[in-house]
Scaffold this motif. Structure first.
Motif, PDB file in Angstrom:
ATOM      1  N   ILE A 319     -11.682  -9.055  -3.508  1.00 37.99           N
ATOM      2  CA  ILE A 319     -10.526  -9.290  -4.385  1.00 37.99           C
ATOM      3  C   ILE A 319      -9.215  -9.253  -3.608  1.00 37.99           C
ATOM      4  O   ILE A 319      -8.450 -10.207  -3.620  1.00 37.99           O
ATOM      5  CB  ILE A 319     -10.494  -8.335  -5.586  1.00 37.99           C
ATOM      6  CG1 ILE A 319     -11.703  -8.624  -6.510  1.00 37.99           C
ATOM      7  CG2 ILE A 319      -9.186  -8.492  -6.369  1.00 37.99           C
ATOM      8  CD1 ILE A 319     -11.770  -7.736  -7.731  1.00 37.99           C
ATOM      9  N   ASP A 320      -8.902  -8.122  -2.932  1.00 36.30           N
ATOM     10  CA  ASP A 320      -7.665  -8.111  -2.161  1.00 36.30           C
ATOM     11  C   ASP A 320      -7.985  -8.298  -0.673  1.00 36.30           C
ATOM     12  O   ASP A 320      -9.108  -8.644  -0.304  1.00 36.30           O
ATOM     13  CB  ASP A 320      -6.853  -6.842  -2.421  1.00 36.30           C
ATOM     14  CG  ASP A 320      -7.506  -5.582  -1.855  1.00 36.30           C
ATOM     15  OD1 ASP A 320      -8.527  -5.682  -1.141  1.00 36.30           O
ATOM     16  OD2 ASP A 320      -6.988  -4.488  -2.122  1.00 36.30           O
ATOM     17  N   LYS A 321      -7.017  -8.086   0.203  1.00 38.85           N
ATOM     18  CA  LYS A 321      -7.192  -8.351   1.635  1.00 38.85           C
ATOM     19  C   LYS A 321      -7.582  -7.117   2.426  1.00 38.85           C
ATOM     20  O   LYS A 321      -7.759  -7.189   3.644  1.00 38.85           O
ATOM     21  CB  LYS A 321      -5.902  -8.934   2.224  1.00 38.85           C
ATOM     22  CG  LYS A 321      -5.521 -10.293   1.653  1.00 38.85           C
ATOM     23  CD  LYS A 321      -4.248 -10.811   2.297  1.00 38.85           C
ATOM     24  CE  LYS A 321      -3.880 -12.181   1.742  1.00 38.85           C
ATOM     25  NZ  LYS A 321      -2.632 -12.714   2.353  1.00 38.85           N
ATOM     26  N   ASN A 322      -7.735  -5.972   1.736  1.00 38.46           N
ATOM     27  CA  ASN A 322      -7.933  -4.711   2.458  1.00 38.46           C
ATOM     28  C   ASN A 322      -9.204  -3.980   2.082  1.00 38.46           C
ATOM     29  O   ASN A 322      -9.946  -3.518   2.948  1.00 38.46           O
ATOM     30  CB  ASN A 322      -6.703  -3.814   2.230  1.00 38.46           C
ATOM     31  CG  ASN A 322      -6.773  -2.492   2.956  1.00 38.46           C
ATOM     32  OD1 ASN A 322      -6.751  -1.437   2.333  1.00 38.46           O
ATOM     33  ND2 ASN A 322      -6.836  -2.537   4.266  1.00 38.46           N
ATOM     34  N   ALA A 323      -9.477  -3.856   0.794  1.00 41.39           N
ATOM     35  CA  ALA A 323     -10.593  -3.039   0.325  1.00 41.39           C
ATOM     36  C   ALA A 323     -11.898  -3.832   0.341  1.00 41.39           C
ATOM     37  O   ALA A 323     -12.088  -4.767  -0.434  1.00 41.39           O
ATOM     38  CB  ALA A 323     -10.315  -2.516  -1.075  1.00 41.39           C
ATOM     39  N   ALA A 324     -12.799  -3.441   1.256  1.00 39.79           N
ATOM     40  CA  ALA A 324     -14.137  -4.031   1.312  1.00 39.79           C
ATOM     41  C   ALA A 324     -15.094  -3.082   0.604  1.00 39.79           C
ATOM     42  O   ALA A 324     -14.692  -2.312  -0.274  1.00 39.79           O
ATOM     43  CB  ALA A 324     -14.526  -4.293   2.760  1.00 39.79           C
ATOM     44  N   LEU A 325     -16.371  -3.111   0.951  1.00 40.29           N
ATOM     45  CA  LEU A 325     -17.378  -2.305   0.258  1.00 40.29           C
ATOM     46  C   LEU A 325     -17.603  -0.996   1.000  1.00 40.29           C
ATOM     47  O   LEU A 325     -18.428  -0.902   1.901  1.00 40.29           O
ATOM     48  CB  LEU A 325     -18.677  -3.096   0.123  1.00 40.29           C
ATOM     49  CG  LEU A 325     -18.541  -4.461  -0.566  1.00 40.29           C
ATOM     50  CD1 LEU A 325     -19.902  -5.141  -0.690  1.00 40.29           C
ATOM     51  CD2 LEU A 325     -17.880  -4.334  -1.944  1.00 40.29           C
ATOM     52  N   GLY A 326     -16.815   0.012   0.646  1.00 41.55           N
ATOM     53  CA  GLY A 326     -16.929   1.319   1.282  1.00 41.55           C
ATOM     54  C   GLY A 326     -16.057   1.493   2.506  1.00 41.55           C
ATOM     55  O   GLY A 326     -16.070   2.565   3.118  1.00 41.55           O
ATOM     56  N   VAL A 327     -15.330   0.475   2.885  1.00 43.63           N
ATOM     57  CA  VAL A 327     -14.426   0.542   4.028  1.00 43.63           C
ATOM     58  C   VAL A 327     -13.141  -0.201   3.696  1.00 43.63           C
ATOM     59  O   VAL A 327     -13.092  -0.995   2.758  1.00 43.63           O
ATOM     60  CB  VAL A 327     -15.045  -0.065   5.308  1.00 43.63           C
ATOM     61  CG1 VAL A 327     -16.295   0.680   5.727  1.00 43.63           C
ATOM     62  CG2 VAL A 327     -15.364  -1.539   5.100  1.00 43.63           C
ATOM     63  N   PHE A 328     -12.119   0.056   4.493  1.00 47.36           N
ATOM     64  CA  PHE A 328     -10.885  -0.710   4.408  1.00 47.36           C
ATOM     65  C   PHE A 328     -10.732  -1.509   5.691  1.00 47.36           C
ATOM     66  O   PHE A 328     -11.073  -1.026   6.774  1.00 47.36           O
ATOM     67  CB  PHE A 328      -9.691   0.209   4.188  1.00 47.36           C
ATOM     68  CG  PHE A 328      -9.738   0.920   2.872  1.00 47.36           C
ATOM     69  CD1 PHE A 328      -9.340   0.276   1.714  1.00 47.36           C
ATOM     70  CD2 PHE A 328     -10.212   2.213   2.782  1.00 47.36           C
ATOM     71  CE1 PHE A 328      -9.403   0.913   0.485  1.00 47.36           C
ATOM     72  CE2 PHE A 328     -10.286   2.868   1.563  1.00 47.36           C
ATOM     73  CZ  PHE A 328      -9.880   2.213   0.406  1.00 47.36           C
ATOM     74  N   ILE A 329     -10.237  -2.728   5.571  1.00 39.27           N
ATOM     75  CA  ILE A 329     -10.086  -3.625   6.714  1.00 39.27           C
ATOM     76  C   ILE A 329      -8.612  -3.729   7.074  1.00 39.27           C
ATOM     77  O   ILE A 329      -7.796  -4.157   6.263  1.00 39.27           O
ATOM     78  CB  ILE A 329     -10.657  -5.029   6.407  1.00 39.27           C
ATOM     79  CG1 ILE A 329     -12.113  -4.927   5.928  1.00 39.27           C
ATOM     80  CG2 ILE A 329     -10.549  -5.915   7.642  1.00 39.27           C
ATOM     81  CD1 ILE A 329     -13.069  -4.268   6.905  1.00 39.27           C
ATOM     82  N   ASP A 330      -8.294  -3.298   8.297  1.00 42.39           N
ATOM     83  CA  ASP A 330      -6.933  -3.441   8.813  1.00 42.39           C
ATOM     84  C   ASP A 330      -6.859  -4.704   9.649  1.00 42.39           C
ATOM     85  O   ASP A 330      -7.494  -4.798  10.709  1.00 42.39           O
ATOM     86  CB  ASP A 330      -6.556  -2.236   9.685  1.00 42.39           C
ATOM     87  CG  ASP A 330      -6.286  -0.984   8.868  1.00 42.39           C
ATOM     88  OD1 ASP A 330      -6.305  -1.080   7.627  1.00 42.39           O
ATOM     89  OD2 ASP A 330      -6.073   0.081   9.467  1.00 42.39           O
ATOM     90  N   SER A 331      -6.108  -5.678   9.179  1.00 43.11           N
ATOM     91  CA  SER A 331      -5.909  -6.925   9.922  1.00 43.11           C
ATOM     92  C   SER A 331      -4.575  -6.830  10.654  1.00 43.11           C
ATOM     93  O   SER A 331      -3.509  -6.813  10.032  1.00 43.11           O
ATOM     94  CB  SER A 331      -5.910  -8.123   8.970  1.00 43.11           C
ATOM     95  OG  SER A 331      -7.155  -8.236   8.314  1.00 43.11           O
ATOM     96  N   LEU A 332      -4.635  -6.771  11.975  1.00 39.51           N
ATOM     97  CA  LEU A 332      -3.457  -6.550  12.793  1.00 39.51           C
ATOM     98  C   LEU A 332      -3.059  -7.837  13.506  1.00 39.51           C
ATOM     99  O   LEU A 332      -3.599  -8.912  13.238  1.00 39.51           O
ATOM    100  CB  LEU A 332      -3.726  -5.415  13.780  1.00 39.51           C
ATOM    101  CG  LEU A 332      -4.269  -4.128  13.128  1.00 39.51           C
ATOM    102  CD1 LEU A 332      -4.622  -3.097  14.167  1.00 39.51           C
ATOM    103  CD2 LEU A 332      -3.263  -3.565  12.128  1.00 39.51           C
ATOM    104  N   GLN A 333      -2.128  -7.721  14.431  1.00 44.11           N
ATOM    105  CA  GLN A 333      -1.635  -8.905  15.126  1.00 44.11           C
ATOM    106  C   GLN A 333      -2.727  -9.525  15.993  1.00 44.11           C
ATOM    107  O   GLN A 333      -3.666  -8.863  16.401  1.00 44.11           O
ATOM    108  CB  GLN A 333      -0.407  -8.555  15.987  1.00 44.11           C
ATOM    109  CG  GLN A 333      -0.680  -7.680  17.192  1.00 44.11           C
ATOM    110  CD  GLN A 333      -0.615  -6.199  16.889  1.00 44.11           C
ATOM    111  OE1 GLN A 333      -0.706  -5.791  15.742  1.00 44.11           O
ATOM    112  NE2 GLN A 333      -0.451  -5.402  17.918  1.00 44.11           N
ATOM    113  N   ASP A 334      -2.564 -10.806  16.269  1.00 43.21           N
ATOM    114  CA  ASP A 334      -3.468 -11.544  17.162  1.00 43.21           C
ATOM    115  C   ASP A 334      -4.911 -11.554  16.660  1.00 43.21           C
ATOM    116  O   ASP A 334      -5.857 -11.646  17.454  1.00 43.21           O
ATOM    117  CB  ASP A 334      -3.429 -10.975  18.584  1.00 43.21           C
ATOM    118  CG  ASP A 334      -2.018 -11.010  19.181  1.00 43.21           C
ATOM    119  OD1 ASP A 334      -1.294 -11.991  18.897  1.00 43.21           O
ATOM    120  OD2 ASP A 334      -1.650 -10.071  19.902  1.00 43.21           O
ATOM    121  N   GLY A 335      -5.109 -11.450  15.351  1.00 41.74           N
ATOM    122  CA  GLY A 335      -6.445 -11.532  14.794  1.00 41.74           C
ATOM    123  C   GLY A 335      -7.307 -10.298  14.974  1.00 41.74           C
ATOM    124  O   GLY A 335      -8.501 -10.323  14.666  1.00 41.74           O
TER     125      GLY A 335
END
Length: 486
Positions: A319-335
Motif C-alpha cells: 500500500i505505501d512505500k515503507n511498510a512491507a510484511l513484518g519489515v520496513f523498507i528504507d529507500s535511500l539515495q542512489d537506489g
C-alpha cells in the motif's frame, strides 16, 4: 556463582570475530576499535571531541550494549559491552539475550509467510477464515471491508493498540483472546477497527497479535513451539526463544531491563504474552543469521525457511512505500535500500538494518529505556564500513545568541490540546520539555532558530510586528505550529 565471577572480569572485552578468514584478525580489530572510539551523534556541531562507546553509555546511563556487524553476507564480528545485570556485575557477552521487542514482528512474519508458502493460509483472505478460537468483531468502522493477513503484517488493517507494556513477574497473564478483547487480566485495550482496512499503514501491535492467534489456530501448536521448530531452528537462531517467560535459559544469559535513569525494573524484566508482537528473546548474533538468510534468499541462493519468491513478497511495501510484511523498507539515495525494524519494550531498545543488496547490515541491542546510543553506534559502523545511507549524522553550525534574546523565547507553547512545549533558560542555553518527556537542550543555528542533537528536529520562534513572540514552529516529521500560551 563461580561462572558469574568469570564473566565479570572483562566487562568491555567480550568479542567474537566470525569472518576472520576473509580478513586478518588485526584488520577486523582495527575496524572494531574505530567503531568504538568514534561514535557519531545524529547532529554534530563541530565542537565535539572523540566520543567512545564507554563515554556514551555513561552519558545515557545505559548498562549494557550488544552489537553485531554483517559484511559481505557474513557475520564479521559481535561484541558485548557493559553489564547485563549491573548489581551482579554480569557482563554482556555476544551470547547475552535481550528482549527484541517489536523486532519480534519481523521474525513472526517469516513464520506466517512459511504458512502462506506451504499453502496453509492465504495472504489476501478474510482473517476470520483462519481464526477459530476467537473471531474479529467487524463493525461499521470497517466499512464492510475484510481484514487480511497481509493487512495485519503490513499494519494496514486500520486496527487499534499500538504496543504493549508487558506484565510484572507474578502478575496473572491473560490469554490471547483476552488481550484481543481487552478483558482482565489484560492491561491493554481491545483490538478493534479505527477505520476501513487497506487505506494506509498505521502501526498496530494489536494486529500482529491477531496473526499470533492465526498461527496457533492453523497449526494447533503453542506459538513459541511452532516458531522455534519452523523458523528459529532452521535459521540457526537456536539461542533465541519466544517462550514467555523464557524457559530452559540460564539466568545469567538474560539481560536485566533498566529505566532511562539506570534503575532496574521490578522483577528484572516484564513478561509479554503478546509473543509475536513483543516476545522474542534473542541477541545480535542470532538476529544476524536472520538478516543474512533474508539477504541470501532474496538472491535465490538459500531457502532455509522462505524461498526467493516469498522473500521478495515479504520485502515489498504493501500500500505505501515503507511498510512491507513484518519489515520496513528504507529507500535511500542512489537506489540503496535496507529492510529494517526497531523495538522498544519496557527497559529494552533495539534496531537492525539489512541491505537488500551486497550483504551488509548491523544490529544493536541495549537493556535501557534510552536508545539514543543506538543511532550513534549505527552511524559509526556505517562510517567505518562505508555502509551507504546508514550514517545519518548531520553537521550544523552553532551560533551565539544574546541572553536577553533567549529570555524572550521562554514560556509555554501548545503543540496540541494538553500537549505543551515548555521552554526554559539556564545561563546562556535554552531547553525544551514536552509534556511527559525529558528536558532537551536547544542549540542556536540562527537568532531565532534552534536545533536538537538527540533527534533531527528544529524549533523556530516567530514574533509579530510588535516584536512579541507569538508561536514556536517545530520541524520534525512535518511542520507543527505551537501557539505561545504563557
Amino acid at each position: 556463582m563461580k561462572t558469574c565471577k568469570i564473566l565479570i572480569t572483562c566487562a568491555f572485552l567480550f568479542c567474537v570475530k566470525i569472518n576472520a578468514a576473509a580478513q586478518s584478525p588485526s584488520d577486523i580489530s582495527e575496524k572494531i576499535r574505530r567503531v568504538e572510539q568514534n561514535l557519531l551523534p545524529n547532529i554534530q556541531t563541530g565542537n565535539e571531541g572523540p566520543m567512545t562507546i564507554q563515554d556514551r553509555m555513561a552519558f545515557y546511563k545505559v548498562h549494557g550494549v550488544s552489537i553485531a556487524v554483517i559484511h559481505n553476507y557474513k557475520l564479521e564480528w559481535a561484541k558485548g559491552y557493559g553489564y547485563a545485570d549491573d548489581s551482579l556485575k554480569l557482563a554482556v557477552t555476544p551470547q547475552t539475550l535481550f528482549q527484541a521487542a517489536s523486532i519480534s514482528k519481523s521474525i513472526n512474519s517469516v513464520g506466517v509467510l512459511k504458512l502462506v508458502q506451504d499453502k496453509k493460509i492465504d495472504l489476501y483472505t478474510d482473517i476470520n477464515t483462519y481464526l477459530t478460537t476467537w473471531k474479529f468483531p467487524y463493525d461499521s468502522l470497517s466499512k464492510n471491508k475484510k481484514i487480511t493477513v497481509a493487512n495485519l503484517l503490513s499494519h494496514t488493517g486500520g486496527l487499534t493498540v499500538h504496543g504493549f507494556g508487558g506484565y510484572e513477574k507474578g502478575e496473572p497473564l491473560p490469554t490471547i483472546p483476552e488481550i484481543l478483547d481487552g478483558k482482565k487480566p489484560a492491561n491493554s485495550d481491545a483490538v478493534r477497527s479505527m477505520y476501513a482496512p487497506g487505506i494506509k499503514s498505521e502501526y498496530s501491535g494489536g494486529g500482529i497479535t491477531i496473526s499470533q492467534q492465526i498461527v496457533m489456530d492453523v497449526t494447533h501448536q503453542p506459538y513459541d513451539k511452532f516458531m522455534y521448530d519452523n523458523v528459529l531452528k532452521p535459521l540457526g537462531m537456536t539461542s533465541s526463544t519466544y517462550a514467555q517467560p523464557p524457559v530452559n535459559n540460564k539466568p545469567w544469559l538474560l539481560a536485566t531491563a533498566y529505566r532511562d535513569n539506570g534503575k532496574a525494573l521490578k522483577g528484572k524484566y516484564h513478561i509479554y504474552p503478546e509473543q509475536a508482537a513483543a516476545g522474542l528473546w534473542t541477541n545480535p548474533t542470532d538476529l544476524s543469521k536472520y538478516i543474512i538468510e533474508t539477504q541470501l534468499a532474496l538472491k535465490g541462493t538459500s531457502k532455509k525457511v522462505l524461498d526467493q519468491q516469498t522473500t521478495r513478497l515479504r520485502l515489498t511495501p504493501y500500500i505505501d512505500k515503507n511498510a512491507a510484511l513484518g519489515v520496513f523498507i528504507d529507500s535511500l539515495q542512489d537506489g540503496v535500500k535496507y529492510f529494517e525494524h526497531g523495538g522498544a519494550n519496557e527497559g529494552f531498545r533495539c534496531q537492525y538494518y539489512g541491505r537488500m543488496e551486497g550483504g551488509n547490515g548491523v544490529v544493536v541491542m541495549v537493556n535501557s529505556d534510552n536508545g539514543n546510543i543506538m543511532s550513534e553506534i549505527v552511524n559509526s559502523v556505517a562510517n567505518v564500513y562505508d555502509f551507504k545511507g546508514l550514517n545519518r549524522s548531520k553537521v550544523r553550525k552553532e551560533v551565539a545568541v544574546a541572553d536577553t534574546t533567549l529570555q524572550k523565547y521562554t514560556g509555554k507553547y501548545e503543540l496540541a490540546p494538553g500537549f505543551i512545549l515548555t521552554v526554559t533558560r539556564e545561563g546562556n542555553s535554552l531547553f525544551g520539555q514536552a509534556t511527559g518527556q525529558g528536558k532537551i537542550q536547544l542549540y542556536a543555528e540562527s537568532n531565532n532558530k534552534f536545533f536538537l542533537k538527540v533527534v533531527d528536529a528544529e524549533v523556530e520562534f516567530v514574533k509579530d510586528d510588535k516584536g512579541q513572540i507569538t508561536k514556536a514552529v517545530l520541524y520534525q516529521n512535518g511542520i507543527h505550529d505551537a501557539k505561545k500560551i504563557e
